[in-house]
Scaffold this active site. Sequence first.
Site, short mmCIF file in Angstrom:
data_model
loop_
_atom_site.label_atom_id
_atom_site.label_comp_id
_atom_site.label_asym_id
_atom_site.label_seq_id
_atom_site.Cartn_x
_atom_site.Cartn_y
_atom_site.Cartn_z
N ARG A 36 2.82 5.52 -9.05
CA ARG A 36 2.66 5.77 -10.50
C ARG A 36 2.62 7.26 -10.74
NH1 ARG A 36 -2.80 4.18 -12.25
NH2 ARG A 36 -3.52 3.86 -10.11
N TYR A 141 -3.40 -10.53 0.87
CA TYR A 141 -4.06 -9.23 1.11
C TYR A 141 -4.64 -9.18 2.52
CZ TYR A 141 -7.60 -5.51 0.28
OH TYR A 141 -8.39 -4.39 0.34
#
Length: 316
Positions: A36, A141
């Site tokens: 990002r 995960y």
Amino acid sequence: MTRILVTGALGQIGTELAAELSARYGKSSVVISDVRKPDEVDGKLKFVSLDVTDSENIAKVLVENEITDIFHMAAILSASGEKNPALAYRVNSDGTFNILEEARKAGINRVMIPSTIGVFGPETPRINTPDITVLRPTTMYGITKVNAELLALYYRDKFDLDVRGLRFPGIISYLTPPSAGTTDYAVDIFYHAVQEKDYKCYLKKDTPLPMMYMPDALNALIQLFEAKRENLRHCLEYNVSAYSFTPEEIYGKIREVYPDFRITYEPDFRQNIAETWPASLDTHFAKEDWNFTPQYDLKRTVDDMIMNLKRILIHQ
Ligand SMILES: NC(=O)c1ccc[n+]([C@@H]2O[C@H](COP(=O)([O-])OP(=O)(O)OC[C@H]3O[C@@H](n4cnc5c(N)ncnc54)[C@H](O)[C@@H]3O)[C@@H](O)[C@H]2O)c1
């Protein structure tokens, strides 16, 4: 000169870690990166755009910035990982492989990789979970983080790459909100209390999980980074934790300060994840190998969280 690349540096831990590393080693010693873009570029630290699934760009960033060490914080956490398992696999497994492989090729000194209590699963002993035990997680995960732990061991043993890491429990902090993990409630609950809003908890009230406060998490990671290599008998299999509590217990502590604070419980899919994770951790490897002792007990954490959130949310 030490020059550290932090991946995933805009996340909950990366943001505070980068600030701490720059306070310790100097601003020019830290390069932050993320997939990002930062909301605002404050010019304090150098930012480079880096997607850890792009190994060519990792190689370029390491060379162009003369990187000597890496803190690999980029990841997709447990709740997001269940919503998008393919992305979690790409970022956590392929991304970690890329970081290790490019670090090996570039001759990087140390690679720091945080692991998680998410590596444990329903067959792991839940109370005082040992550092070395059954790792059969049921979330994507957890699967990708077990993969990262084993990859780290492989790169250490086969290529003599100095890879270090630890298994964080839920991390409580006030600066950068958590992204989408199973322990996020332990942060959200404080935001609600301080803003005098009721809180709807997605876990059952009697679900214990191990936790620690951000300053201890940063200390744990940086102390491990600075430890003498010969003292470290293990790679990523270091449990760290400061305390364990249930939602009802943390609610009780917060109510001592906010007696009118109200909570309701509406468990969702994260309850199923939490039930496969430890209730408490045995942390003796970290104590023995690099003398790690947390400084914040639960009371000190609660007082500090409330003081800082009042400052940020109310008095700003
Ligand atoms: N926060 C916790 O409670 C906790 C607990 C245990 C372990 N950990 C571990 O600590 C590390 C950091 O966690 P966090 O809480 O800061 O996570 P976070 O989700 O807050 O931050 C992760 C960062 O990685 C970035 N990212 C995602 N995909 C990427 C990609 N392809 N390339 C580069 N960057 C990418 C995101 O933009 C984000 O800024 C992770 O390895 C996590 O597994 C965190």
